[in-house]
Design a protein around this motif. Structure first.
Motif, PDB file in Angstrom:
ATOM      1  N   ALA A  81     -11.489 -50.269 -32.132  1.00  0.00           N
ATOM      2  CA  ALA A  81     -12.514 -49.625 -31.314  1.00  0.00           C
ATOM      3  C   ALA A  81     -13.052 -50.605 -30.282  1.00  0.00           C
ATOM      4  N   ASN A  82     -13.278 -51.825 -30.720  1.00  0.00           N
ATOM      5  CA  ASN A  82     -13.813 -52.837 -29.823  1.00  0.00           C
ATOM      6  C   ASN A  82     -12.827 -53.122 -28.684  1.00  0.00           C
ATOM      7  N   GLN A  83     -11.552 -53.285 -29.071  1.00  0.00           N
ATOM      8  CA  GLN A  83     -10.514 -53.548 -28.078  1.00  0.00           C
ATOM      9  C   GLN A  83     -10.455 -52.400 -27.068  1.00  0.00           C
ATOM     10  N   SER A  84     -10.489 -51.171 -27.576  1.00  0.00           N
ATOM     11  CA  SER A  84     -10.446 -50.007 -26.685  1.00  0.00           C
ATOM     12  C   SER A  84     -11.632 -50.009 -25.736  1.00  0.00           C
ATOM     13  N   LEU A  85     -12.789 -50.375 -26.274  1.00  0.00           N
ATOM     14  CA  LEU A  85     -13.982 -50.366 -25.433  1.00  0.00           C
ATOM     15  C   LEU A  85     -13.903 -51.444 -24.360  1.00  0.00           C
ATOM     16  N   VAL A  86     -13.299 -52.591 -24.712  1.00  0.00           N
ATOM     17  CA  VAL A  86     -13.122 -53.642 -23.700  1.00  0.00           C
ATOM     18  C   VAL A  86     -12.266 -53.118 -22.564  1.00  0.00           C
ATOM     19  N   TYR A  87     -11.158 -52.423 -22.930  1.00  0.00           N
ATOM     20  CA  TYR A  87     -10.300 -51.830 -21.902  1.00  0.00           C
ATOM     21  C   TYR A  87     -11.058 -50.780 -21.090  1.00  0.00           C
ATOM     22  N   LEU A  88     -11.775 -49.915 -21.818  1.00  0.00           N
ATOM     23  CA  LEU A  88     -12.434 -48.795 -21.140  1.00  0.00           C
ATOM     24  C   LEU A  88     -13.598 -49.256 -20.281  1.00  0.00           C
ATOM     25  N   ALA A  89     -14.086 -50.480 -20.542  1.00  0.00           N
ATOM     26  CA  ALA A  89     -15.140 -51.033 -19.690  1.00  0.00           C
ATOM     27  C   ALA A  89     -14.647 -51.095 -18.253  1.00  0.00           C
ATOM     28  N   GLN A  90     -13.319 -51.358 -18.097  1.00  0.00           N
ATOM     29  CA  GLN A  90     -12.731 -51.404 -16.757  1.00  0.00           C
ATOM     30  C   GLN A  90     -12.772 -50.013 -16.122  1.00  0.00           C
ATOM     31  N   LEU A 127      -1.712 -47.631 -22.727  1.00  0.00           N
ATOM     32  CA  LEU A 127      -2.128 -48.311 -23.945  1.00  0.00           C
ATOM     33  C   LEU A 127      -2.847 -47.357 -24.890  1.00  0.00           C
ATOM     34  N   GLY A 128      -3.142 -46.163 -24.412  1.00  0.00           N
ATOM     35  CA  GLY A 128      -3.789 -45.177 -25.279  1.00  0.00           C
ATOM     36  C   GLY A 128      -5.174 -45.598 -25.742  1.00  0.00           C
ATOM     37  N   ALA A 129      -5.898 -46.346 -24.900  1.00  0.00           N
ATOM     38  CA  ALA A 129      -7.206 -46.862 -25.321  1.00  0.00           C
ATOM     39  C   ALA A 129      -8.146 -45.732 -25.724  1.00  0.00           C
ATOM     40  N   ASN A 130      -8.111 -44.664 -24.944  1.00  0.00           N
ATOM     41  CA  ASN A 130      -9.002 -43.550 -25.217  1.00  0.00           C
ATOM     42  C   ASN A 130      -8.618 -42.847 -26.524  1.00  0.00           C
ATOM     43  N   THR A 131      -7.315 -42.603 -26.663  1.00  0.00           N
ATOM     44  CA  THR A 131      -6.822 -41.981 -27.893  1.00  0.00           C
ATOM     45  C   THR A 131      -7.142 -42.856 -29.100  1.00  0.00           C
ATOM     46  N   ASN A 132      -6.878 -44.160 -28.952  1.00  0.00           N
ATOM     47  CA  ASN A 132      -7.137 -45.073 -30.065  1.00  0.00           C
ATOM     48  C   ASN A 132      -8.608 -45.088 -30.457  1.00  0.00           C
ATOM     49  N   ILE A 181     -12.886 -51.552 -47.051  1.00  0.00           N
ATOM     50  CA  ILE A 181     -13.502 -52.693 -46.348  1.00  0.00           C
ATOM     51  C   ILE A 181     -12.504 -53.323 -45.398  1.00  0.00           C
ATOM     52  N   ASN A 182     -11.275 -53.445 -45.885  1.00  0.00           N
ATOM     53  CA  ASN A 182     -10.226 -54.042 -45.069  1.00  0.00           C
ATOM     54  C   ASN A 182      -9.948 -53.194 -43.833  1.00  0.00           C
ATOM     55  N   MET A 183      -9.847 -51.882 -44.031  1.00  0.00           N
ATOM     56  CA  MET A 183      -9.509 -50.978 -42.936  1.00  0.00           C
ATOM     57  C   MET A 183     -10.630 -50.884 -41.905  1.00  0.00           C
ATOM     58  N   ILE A 184     -11.855 -50.917 -42.405  1.00  0.00           N
ATOM     59  CA  ILE A 184     -12.963 -50.746 -41.464  1.00  0.00           C
ATOM     60  C   ILE A 184     -12.987 -51.890 -40.465  1.00  0.00           C
ATOM     61  N   GLN A 185     -12.570 -53.086 -40.927  1.00  0.00           N
ATOM     62  CA  GLN A 185     -12.467 -54.213 -39.997  1.00  0.00           C
ATOM     63  C   GLN A 185     -11.451 -53.920 -38.902  1.00  0.00           C
ATOM     64  N   THR A 186     -10.258 -53.494 -39.343  1.00  0.00           N
ATOM     65  CA  THR A 186      -9.203 -53.216 -38.372  1.00  0.00           C
ATOM     66  C   THR A 186      -9.650 -52.147 -37.381  1.00  0.00           C
ATOM     67  N   GLU A 187     -10.273 -51.099 -37.927  1.00  0.00           N
ATOM     68  CA  GLU A 187     -10.691 -50.010 -37.037  1.00  0.00           C
ATOM     69  C   GLU A 187     -11.776 -50.466 -36.072  1.00  0.00           C
TER      70      GLU A 187
END
Lengths: 590, 588
Positions: free
Chosen positions: A308-317, A131-136, A298-304
């Motif tokens: 980042a949040n999604q990646s961190l949820v994955y990386l929590a594992q 999923l490339g969580a780290n890269t993302n 503003i729009n992009m910062i939300q997506t990013e």
């Protein structure tokens, strides 16, 4: 939020350790890219401004080219830094996985058999690997900083003109945010509710790819059934995927439409406001440009942030896995004697993790002096379990195993295993060179030659072009050879001889060998076990003829113990078994 | 030229496929083209209109509303098209995955096992294993239509302004695209060269996670060895990464310089035109927006093309695989009479892609109701023999005759109905117990369970467990069988199929002495009417047989009953003696 930060901190620390220059390079990159954004806000305004000034044509041309040249220089720097970052980030991902792989080798064997642990492992590795969580995460973090600077910078430009413009742009962004949030929640719920179905689908798909099922499937005409099974889940997988894409595109649609609206709003606002009639054209262009950039940021910062949040949820594992692994080490300190002379099972009771049935129950067995021991018994009586216990792949539920009179758990595992040579029933040959398959890291040519001779593998070796440097399997070398079962068995024996442990264990060494190859193993058996404590497990009772002691196991206990002759004379279970097998050979002799 | 031919053929296949399953795709691509064109044209007009209004001090609301409405609607159109065309490639890719697996299960076994195919499955499936294949092809084709529209509109607008500039830009675009495609091919080649590093890494990664390697890894203390191997690979990887990125950084640097030159030329031209009074300030700003838009569309469009032509050969390999004919099911009706025989008539065989004969001039006959043992050393081709018999392989020379008729001429699925095989590697699927026994046939539970009782799995599996899932892969509480139990289960599967010929490949290798004894007695007593062919290394089993076939040196060396072969004092005699000596009483 706090948890997310701790994961972030953990990942940053790990990254810094594995790739020290990575983070600093990312920072420089961010600064350069942000400056480019501002250059592009100013560029059209700048050109129009100098055009409307009283400058000469030549100077204007020169200034435009200088401006473009500065952009070029910044971009060149970005290209160079980008190159470094890409290299590091590509290898970083593999380094992280490699670290997990190495940690795994310290994990106790029984954990690897627990589905729960393996799930946790998959949860830790999958996000980094596929999923490339780290890269993302490392793509998103600099972008977040970059957008943040952009927002602050642009507001300070627009603010001087009108605070209301800023407020309205922010309000529009907020509306967009609400829309996106609903979409993302839908995605997450969908992924959660279909998780099991998808797991099943992918399993079925992998299974159908497996060449080993090819024969059965054809003869038993199972193709339609296999496909039907997979298709039951196909639609659900497709629907989820389609929903994911639809949602993503809907978010993009909303983003695009809103930014067009911002553009329309800006132009209308500027045109309607009577003060603007006197405004410089270049300033007007600058304002429109700045506001569009502001909205996009503003729009992009939300997506990013979401990424980042999604990646961190994955990386929590991944963090969780790391904590699990570091906890799981347990090892004694006593160095093992250079010779193992006795093994004792004392009241050992054992059941495999998460199962009810005791394989061994109050099992007692003492093997001392350097004897050759055969362990026999029916399928599932626990013969292989005993070996796994001796290798400390499992730990007894109660009771203990004494090696040279000392509890196995108290030994330093490394020093203990140095003394043990085991050929497992399902031993594995690696796809590396033959030499390496025998010696692994510590190569000793003399010992190698000896092992090859004693295992009879040297006779096979002449068939290969590169001798001991020939590769087995195709993973590393397209010219690698595929060994037959018999050749593999000999190689495994060579490996054991090379290791030269003082305890030798053979689990079903001849199960798939033809009579000649079996005979060869038997002939070498004496040599192999000379001056050693040795244990052999086999369904072929012929192997018992060479043993000093035979142990018959039934119902998790030692039922009979003694030499072949003794047990034959006892005319009990062992004698029955032996006669049963022998009868087929004797019948025709009469 | 040849490469161009391959390329066109692949794309033709891809387009055909979309035409078959996703006709609307082409509509959305066209609409996307139109919407982008309208959008691109109107968006550059805005700064001009606004500046003109400011200059003339009058606000023409009607014009503004019209322009903004057109922009808004065409923008919505673009997004709508995107929503519609994005999942197309995804759906086609997933459809292909299923089709690929169907193909794996349906093409003749000898072709499937051809090393050319089996070793290349990775290559064949490349277009569907990652998004960067079939899926991106359709996505980027659609996206390209949009960027292409912008490029066309931009050139069109420039044409009105200055023909030379327009022609310059046009030629520039063509050269630029061509260079980029060439470079991306080069990168693809470099990446191919490094593919083996990743393959090795994949192998090592897997053995650390694969439980079947775990015992060796621990007992032989391979952690350190593993670490050394892994670090070497990581170093190689870094070196290789440097090589690829060095090249792509060079391209990026050149790219930036190209853009600098292009922008300079365009802006200077605009400035000159402005001072020559050919354009006013409003038009100037329009053209400068156009320059930015063109730059953007150009880099996106070239990226689309790069993705589309990226390793186009991989599609050819995949489509070639799909074109392999399935096992055909035409031919004579297969009738199994009361009395039959199968005769090997001068059969020779070698594997596809090898010229080493496994068999030469093989002759023997199998008669109905006989129990036949096939004996031979490891690797002599015993399994190949039964595969020939079951028509999983075709003889390269000679014929196999069923009652005098070549078995190749029968309907395959009907011919298969003759055999119930138990192969050496036992496959238990993550289905229910009953499904594992009979797949989806209508079958009485009691009769199915009876087969499990016959093979001695009564204590392991109870009647009400027929619906229980096997293996722990899908169901955590699934039923797990040991090696010996799996062997018994496969035997039950063969019994359930109720076919005339049982084919058993080392059926007792994992069974204990008692189970083995029971097994052979059962075969001897309970399956009197069945024809049984089995491969075994345990020569004790042969005493139950009517005939023994000893395979050696590419043909059958000895053939007869146990007593006959013992009298012969040949190879069989030797094998038997070697194995039985440990069971003789007098030797102790």
């Amino acid at each position: 939020m706090k948890k997310q930060l701790s994961v972030l901190f953990f990942v940053l620390k790990k990254t810094h350790r594995l790739a020290p220059s990575y983070i600093i390079l990312q920072c420089i990159q961010t600064v350069l890219e942000t400056s480019l954004i501002f250059a592009f806000i100013y560029l059209p305004a700048f050109i129009i401004e100098i055009l409307t000034s009283d400058m000469q044509v030549e100077i204007i041309k020169k200034q435009v080219i200088i401006f473009l040249f500065i952009i070029l220089v910044v971009r060149l720097f970005i290209s160079i830094i980008n190159k470094r970052i890409s290299i590091i980030s590509e290898v970083l991902q593999f380094k992280m996985i490699a670290e997990v792989n190495e940690q795994l080798l310290d994990v106790s064997y029984d954990k690897l058999e627990s589905p729960k642990f393996m799930d946790q492992l998959a949860n830790a590795v999958e996000p980094i690997d596929n999923l490339g969580a780290n890269t993302n995460l490392f793509l998103a973090l600099p972008k977040i900083i970059q957008h943040f600077i952009t927002i602050v910078g642009v507001i300070s430009i627009v603010y001087t003109y009108s605070i209301w413009v800023v407020v309205i742009v922010f309000m529009m962004s907020f509306a967009l945010f609400l829309f996106n949030k609903a979409r993302i929640n839908e995605e997450i719920n969908n992924a959660k509710s279909n998780f099991d179905q998808h797991k099943t689908y992918w399993y079925y798909l992998r299974m159908m790819k497996d060449p080993s099922i090819a024969k059965d499937v054809r003869l038993y005409k199972a193709q339609p059934f296999l496909l039907k099974k997979a298709k039951e889940y196909y639609q659900s997988v497709i629907d989820s995927g389609t929903l994911l894409y639809k949602n993503r595109d809907l978010r993009a649609l909303a983003g695009r439409s809103f930014s067009v609206l911002v553009l329309i709003f800006m132009y209308s606002y500027l045109l309607i406001n009577p003060n603007n009639v006197t405004m410089e054209a270049s300033y007007l262009i600058l304002l429109v440009n700045a506001c569009t950039t502001l909205f996009i940021a503003i729009n992009m910062i939300q997506t990013e942030l979401l990424t980042a949040n999604q990646s961190l949820v994955y990386l929590a594992q991944y963090l969780k896995f790391n904590e699990m692994v570091t906890l799981s080490k347990d090892d004694g300190t006593i160095k093992c004697d250079p010779e193992i002379t006795s093994i004792e099972f004392k009241d050992v009771t054992f059941a495999y993790p998460d199962t009810q049935k005791n394989i061994l129950e109050n099992f007692n067995l003492l093997i001392d002096s350097k004897q050759r021991v055969s362990i026999v018994g029916e399928n599932g009586c626990g013969k292989s379990t005993i070996i796994k216990l001796i290798a400390k792949l499992y730990i007894p539920c109660s009771g203990c195993i004494l090696i040279n009179g000392i509890d196995l758990n108290l030994y330093d595992y490394d020093s203990y295993l140095k003394q043990v040579s085991i050929i497992f029933q399902d031993f594995k040959i690696f796809d590396i060179s033959i030499k390496e398959n025998i010696t692994f890291e510590n190569n000793d040519d003399l010992k190698l030659m000896n092992a090859l001779q004693e295992s009879d593998f040297d006779k096979e070796l002449v068939k290969f072009n590169n001798g001991v440097d020939t590769f087995t399997g195709k993973a590393f070398d397209d010219n690698g050879v595929m060994l037959s079962k018999g050749q593999e068995q000999k190689l495994a024996i060579a490996r054991s001889i090379y290791k030269n442990g003082s305890l030798m264990i053979l689990d079903e060494p001849t199960a798939s060998l033809d009579p000649m190859a079996e005979e060869l193993v038997y002939q070498h058996f004496n040599q192999l076990t000379k001056d050693k404590l040795s244990i052999i497990i086999s369904h072929r009772l012929s192997s018992c003829r060479m043993s000093d002691v035979i142990v018959l196991i039934e119902d998790g206990k030692v039922k009979q113990l003694g030499s072949h002759q003794q047990l034959m004379n006892a005319k009990n279970s062992y004698a029955n078994m032996f006669n049963l097998q022998a009868s087929n050979y004797l019948q025709t002799q009469e | 030229m040849k490469r161009l031919k391959i390329m066109i053929k692949s794309y033709k296949d891809l387009i055909k496929m979309a035409y078959k399953d996703e006709k609307m795709y082409f509509f959305w691509v066209m609409l996307n083209f139109i919407c982008y064109g309208v959008y691109g044209y109107s968006i550059i007009q805005v700064p001009r209109i606004v500046l003109e209004m400011l200059e003339s001090n009058t606000v023409n609301f009607e014009l503004l509303i019209i322009v903004f409405t057109i922009i808004f609607i065409s923008d919505l159109g673009i997004s709508l098209c995107k929503i519609k065309y994005t999942p197309v490639g995804y759906r086609i890719r997933y459809g292909l995955m299923l089709k690929y697996n169907e193909k794996n299960l349906s093409i003749p076994l000898d072709q499937y096992e051809d090393p050319k195919i089996l070793d290349n499955l990775w290559n064949i499936t490349r277009p569907i294993t990652s998004v960067n294949g079939v899926q991106f092809f359709y996505l980027h084709c659609a996206e390209f239509s949009g960027n292409f529209a912008i490029i066309l509109i931009s050139i069109g607008v420039l044409l009105k302004l200055n023909i030379i500039l327009a022609i310059f830009i046009f030629i520039w675009i063509i050269i630029y695209t061509f260079l980029n495609v060439l470079n991306s091919e080069k990168i693809g080649k470099i990446k191919d060269d490094g593919g083996s590093i990743y393959r090795k890494h994949f192998y090592f990664k897997n053995i650390s996670m694969d439980i079947s390697f775990a015992k060796e890894m621990r007992v032989f203390r391979l952690k350190n060895w593993f670490k050394i191997k892994m670090n070497t690979l990581l170093d190689d990887m870094e070196k290789f990464s440097k090589l690829t990125y060095k090249f792509s950084a060079k391209i990026m640097i050149l790219d930036n310089i190209y853009q600098f030159i292009r922008d300079s030329i365009m802006y200077i031209t605009l400035i000159i035109l402005y001072f020559d009074n050919k354009i006013n300030l409003a038009q100037f700003s329009m053209y400068s927006v156009l320059v930015m838009q063109l730059n953007n569309a150009l880099s996106l469009g070239v990226n689309n093309i790069k993705t589309i032509v990226n390793e186009y050969e991989k599609y050819t390999k995949m489509f070639d695989y799909f074109r392999i004919e399935n096992e055909d099911n035409k031919g004579l009706e297969f009738k199994c009479d009361n009395d039959w025989e199968i005769k090997f008539d001068n059969v020779s065989f070698h594997y596809l892609g090898s010229d080493k004969n496994i068999y030469e001039n093989l002759n023997f006959t199998i008669k109905k109701g006989k129990k036949i043992a096939v004996i031979g050393l490891n690797g002599v081709g015993k399994t190949t023999l039964i595969k020939l018999l079951m028509r999983l392989y075709k003889p390269t020379d000679g014929k196999i005759l069923f009652n005098g008729v070549d078995i190749q001429s029968f309907k395959l699925s009907e011919y298969y109905n003759l055999f119930a095989p138990v192969f050496q590697e036992i496959n238990l699927f993550a289905y229910s117990v009953k499904e594992n026994l009979v797949f989806d046939q209508e079958y009485d539970d009691k009769i199915a369970y009876d087969a499990l009782i016959q093979v001695g799995l009564k204590d392991k599996i109870s009647l009400d467990q027929l619906d229980k899932s096997m293996t722990k892969i899908i169901d955590e509480d699934g039923l797990l069988l040991s090696g010996g139990e799996s062997q018994k289960f496969a035997m039950a599967r063969a019994i359930c199929s109720n076919r005339q010929v049982l084919i058993l490949d080392e059926p007792t290798s994992a069974l204990d002495a008692i189970a083995e004894y029971d097994f052979y007695h059962k075969i001897n007593n309970d399956y009197k009417d069945k024809t049984i062919l089995f491969i075994s290394h345990r020569l004790a089993s042969t005493s139950f047989c009517d005939e023994i076939i000893l395979v050696d040196d590419k043909c059958i060396k000895e053939h007869g009953t146990h007593d006959q072969l013992m009298k012969l004092e040949g190879k069989y005699f030797e094998l038997y003696r070697v194995q039985s000596k440990y069971y003789q009483k007098e030797e102790s």
